[in-house]
Design an enzyme around this catalytic site. Structure first.
Site, PDB file in Angstrom:
ATOM      1  N   HIS A  77      31.732 -14.017   8.078  1.00 16.10           N
ATOM      2  CA  HIS A  77      30.397 -13.669   7.570  1.00 16.10           C
ATOM      3  C   HIS A  77      29.391 -14.749   7.965  1.00 16.10           C
ATOM      4  O   HIS A  77      28.271 -14.443   8.392  1.00 16.10           O
ATOM      5  CB  HIS A  77      30.386 -13.572   6.040  1.00 16.10           C
ATOM      6  CG  HIS A  77      31.151 -12.429   5.476  1.00 16.10           C
ATOM      7  ND1 HIS A  77      32.096 -12.601   4.477  1.00 16.10           N
ATOM      8  CD2 HIS A  77      31.129 -11.105   5.733  1.00 16.10           C
ATOM      9  CE1 HIS A  77      32.598 -11.427   4.147  1.00 16.10           C
ATOM     10  NE2 HIS A  77      32.029 -10.497   4.906  1.00 16.10           N
TER      11      HIS A  77
ATOM     12  N   LYS B  58      36.314  -1.277  -3.688  1.00 11.39           N
ATOM     13  CA  LYS B  58      36.932  -2.453  -3.075  1.00 11.39           C
ATOM     14  C   LYS B  58      37.568  -3.379  -4.105  1.00 11.39           C
ATOM     15  O   LYS B  58      38.113  -4.415  -3.766  1.00 11.39           O
ATOM     16  CB  LYS B  58      35.907  -3.229  -2.233  1.00 11.39           C
ATOM     17  CG  LYS B  58      35.550  -2.523  -0.934  1.00 11.39           C
ATOM     18  CD  LYS B  58      34.801  -3.444  -0.017  1.00 11.39           C
ATOM     19  CE  LYS B  58      34.571  -2.798   1.338  1.00 11.39           C
ATOM     20  NZ  LYS B  58      33.903  -3.680   2.287  1.00 11.39           N
TER      21      LYS B  58
ATOM     22  N   ARG C 162      34.449  -6.744  14.319  1.00 10.47           N
ATOM     23  CA  ARG C 162      35.629  -7.559  14.595  1.00 10.47           C
ATOM     24  C   ARG C 162      36.511  -6.898  15.632  1.00 10.47           C
ATOM     25  O   ARG C 162      37.096  -7.567  16.457  1.00 10.47           O
ATOM     26  CB  ARG C 162      36.440  -7.774  13.310  1.00 10.47           C
ATOM     27  CG  ARG C 162      35.723  -8.585  12.264  1.00 10.47           C
ATOM     28  CD  ARG C 162      36.537  -8.643  11.009  1.00 10.47           C
ATOM     29  NE  ARG C 162      36.712  -7.291  10.490  1.00 10.47           N
ATOM     30  CZ  ARG C 162      36.676  -6.951   9.230  1.00 10.47           C
ATOM     31  NH1 ARG C 162      36.500  -7.857   8.314  1.00 10.47           N
ATOM     32  NH2 ARG C 162      36.827  -5.702   8.849  1.00 10.47           N
TER      33      ARG C 162
ATOM     34  N   SER D 246      37.600 -10.143   4.192  1.00  7.76           N
ATOM     35  CA  SER D 246      37.673 -10.571   2.790  1.00  7.76           C
ATOM     36  C   SER D 246      38.888  -9.983   2.088  1.00  7.76           C
ATOM     37  O   SER D 246      39.571 -10.659   1.315  1.00  7.76           O
ATOM     38  CB  SER D 246      36.403 -10.161   2.036  1.00  7.76           C
ATOM     39  OG  SER D 246      35.294 -10.853   2.514  1.00  7.76           O
TER      40      SER D 246
END
Length: 169
Positions: free
Chosen positions: A19, A43, A93, A131
């Site tokens: 990030h 999440k 990514r 994350s």
């Protein structure tokens, strides 16, 4: 002169070095970068929105440029419009990210075609960081120092210690 504003949205639960890479680079593309910390109950967040905002504010404090950290709980394009953004900054990514992000960019363009989505490739050394995986590694006692700052590492460890006490009682 018009100020170019970009929005970099995410849950940042926790904020990772990946990030930070996108924030550093995104801040160079705009006059004002708004980091939008959002809620995403699906999440299963480790930290509250307020905790994540404080974490992000602390981590970005040394980055050059005008950076604001704001929470939001609405459609991204509505948030971006309220912030006066002309672009959404998203990090990629891998190919799997591209599929999802491409679809989201298309939907967002249908909602508001005045706001462009700009994709930044994560630095090669940071591409595997997510994350969700950082939290999973930490929950199983693995080292996360390669993926987050020392302060975030300590905060994750402290949260896991609390979770562990709740789970064992």
């Amino acid at each position: 002169m018009t100020t170019r504003t970009g929005v970099y949205p995410g849950t940042f639960d926790p904020i990772t070095l990946g990030h930070m890479d996108i924030i550093r680079r995104g801040a160079k593309l705009v006059d004002r970068l708004v980091i939008g910390v959002t809620t995403n109950p699906s999440k299963n967040p480790m930290f509250t929105v307020e905790e994540r905002m404080e974490m992000v504010k602390r981590e970005v404090a040394g980055i050059e440029g005008e950076i604001h950290v704001v929470s939001f709980d609405s459609l991204l394009m509505d948030f971006a419009e309220r912030e006066g953004a002309s672009m959404i900054v998203r990090g990629l990514r891998a190919v799997a990210d591209f599929e999802y992000e491409y679809q989201m960019a298309g939907m967002n363009q249908q909602l508001n075609d005045r706001i462009e989505t700009v994709f930044l490739m994560a630095d090669v050394s940071l591409q595997p960081i997510a994350s969700r995986l950082v939290k999973e590694i930490a929950l199983y006692g693995g080292a996360i120092r390669k993926f987050v700052s020392p302060k975030v590492e300590a905060e994750v460890a402290a949260r896991i210690a609390v979770i562990g006490r709740k789970g064992s009682g």
